[in-house]
Design a protein around this motif. Structure first.
Motif, short mmCIF file in Angstrom:
data_model
loop_
_atom_site.label_atom_id
_atom_site.label_comp_id
_atom_site.label_asym_id
_atom_site.label_seq_id
_atom_site.Cartn_x
_atom_site.Cartn_y
_atom_site.Cartn_z
N ARG A 109 0.86 -1.18 0.00
CA ARG A 109 0.00 0.00 0.00
C ARG A 109 0.90 1.23 0.00
N GLU A 110 0.46 2.27 -0.68
CA GLU A 110 1.23 3.51 -0.67
C GLU A 110 0.95 4.24 0.63
N MET A 111 2.00 4.44 1.41
CA MET A 111 1.86 5.10 2.71
C MET A 111 2.02 6.61 2.58
N TYR A 112 2.96 7.06 1.76
CA TYR A 112 3.21 8.49 1.53
C TYR A 112 3.57 8.70 0.07
N TYR A 113 3.36 9.94 -0.39
CA TYR A 113 3.74 10.29 -1.75
C TYR A 113 3.92 11.80 -1.88
N PHE A 114 4.60 12.20 -2.91
CA PHE A 114 4.71 13.60 -3.32
C PHE A 114 5.05 13.54 -4.80
N ASP A 115 4.08 13.85 -5.66
CA ASP A 115 4.26 13.65 -7.09
C ASP A 115 5.14 14.68 -7.77
N PHE A 116 5.04 15.94 -7.39
CA PHE A 116 5.84 16.98 -8.04
C PHE A 116 6.47 17.85 -6.96
N VAL A 117 7.66 17.46 -6.53
CA VAL A 117 8.37 18.21 -5.50
C VAL A 117 8.81 19.54 -6.10
N PRO A 118 8.49 20.66 -5.44
CA PRO A 118 8.88 21.97 -5.98
C PRO A 118 10.40 22.13 -6.04
N LEU A 119 10.85 23.00 -6.93
CA LEU A 119 12.28 23.23 -7.11
C LEU A 119 12.93 23.94 -5.94
N ASN A 120 12.17 24.63 -5.12
CA ASN A 120 12.75 25.44 -4.05
C ASN A 120 12.71 24.75 -2.69
N GLU A 121 12.76 23.43 -2.66
CA GLU A 121 12.73 22.72 -1.38
C GLU A 121 14.06 22.86 -0.67
N ASP A 122 13.98 23.14 0.63
CA ASP A 122 15.19 23.28 1.43
C ASP A 122 15.61 21.91 1.96
N ALA A 123 15.77 21.79 3.25
CA ALA A 123 16.28 20.57 3.86
C ALA A 123 15.16 19.66 4.36
N SER A 124 13.90 19.95 4.01
CA SER A 124 12.79 19.12 4.48
C SER A 124 11.67 19.11 3.44
N ILE A 125 11.05 17.95 3.26
CA ILE A 125 9.89 17.80 2.37
C ILE A 125 8.78 17.15 3.17
N ASN A 126 7.66 17.84 3.33
CA ASN A 126 6.49 17.25 3.99
C ASN A 126 5.74 16.41 2.97
N LEU A 127 5.46 15.16 3.33
CA LEU A 127 4.84 14.21 2.42
C LEU A 127 3.33 14.15 2.63
N PHE A 128 2.61 13.76 1.59
CA PHE A 128 1.18 13.55 1.68
C PHE A 128 0.91 12.12 2.12
N PRO A 129 0.09 11.91 3.15
CA PRO A 129 -0.22 10.53 3.56
C PRO A 129 -1.22 9.89 2.60
N GLY A 130 -1.06 8.59 2.39
CA GLY A 130 -2.01 7.84 1.59
C GLY A 130 -3.30 7.61 2.37
N ILE A 131 -4.31 7.06 1.71
CA ILE A 131 -5.60 6.87 2.35
C ILE A 131 -5.91 5.40 2.66
N ALA A 132 -4.97 4.52 2.38
CA ALA A 132 -5.20 3.09 2.58
C ALA A 132 -5.13 2.72 4.06
N ASN A 133 -5.94 1.74 4.45
CA ASN A 133 -5.89 1.18 5.80
C ASN A 133 -4.63 0.31 5.89
#
Length: 173
Positions: A109-133
């Motif tokens: 199951r996909e737990m986290y994702y980020f499809d298009f990471v912006p070019l200006n990301e610093d030292a941290s990327i907040n991920l989107f949680p998946g919706i699967a149980n």
């Protein structure tokens, strides 16, 4: 007449919004992923982390619940953090993190994702949680993660990422 229809329509819309007020608790975890330099930019690269302890049964006991009380388990907040490197994470284009049982890697199951990471990301990327149980995977003592990364530019040497993530355990009311 129009006002009555609008009022009825609005009241119907607002009454159908239901805030999730189930009891829950969160378990936080952390793993590190070493990214070798020189990986190509065409493929999506997979990094496998096996035998991650879930602490599921321990956290149930600490919070005063039993396994029969659990309704579902969903991914909570997750973030990739850069360790020991002064650059940013702008070399990453796409992230997908899959959870699976070591004995059956094809059932994930996909737990986290980020499809298009912006070019200006610093030292941290907040991920989107998946919706699967995720209950099937978390209720075991250990689980495995597959971190899938697609790069937009070459990885700087000595890149180490920390994945801070967790899961929410929702309890039956």
């Amino acid at each position: 007449m129009k006002n009555i229809i609008i009022i009825l329509l609005l009241s119907f819309l607002f009454s159908s919004c239901n805030k999730d007020n189930r009891q829950r608790y969160e378990q936080r975890l952390n793993i590190q992923v070493d990214i070798p330099s020189g990986l190509n930019l065409i493929e999506t690269h997979a990094f496998i982390i096996n035998d991650i302890p879930s602490f599921y049964k321990t956290s149930l006991n600490i919070n005063g619940y039993q396994e029969a009380d659990v309704d579902e388990i969903l991914a909570s907040e997750g973030a990739f953090n850069l360790i020991f490197n002064n650059g940013g994470l702008n070399f990453i284009e796409k992230i997908s993190i899959r959870i699976y049982e070591k004995s059956n890697p094809l059932s994930y199951r996909e737990m986290y994702y980020f499809d298009f990471v912006p070019l200006n990301e610093d030292a941290s990327i907040n991920l989107f949680p998946g919706i699967a149980n995720l209950q099937k995977y978390i209720e075991n003592d250990n689980f495995s993660l597959e971190v899938r990364l697609k790069f937009r530019s070459y990885v700087p040497p000595g890149t180490r990422l920390s994945l801070d993530f967790g899961y929410n355990v929702f309890i039956n009311n």
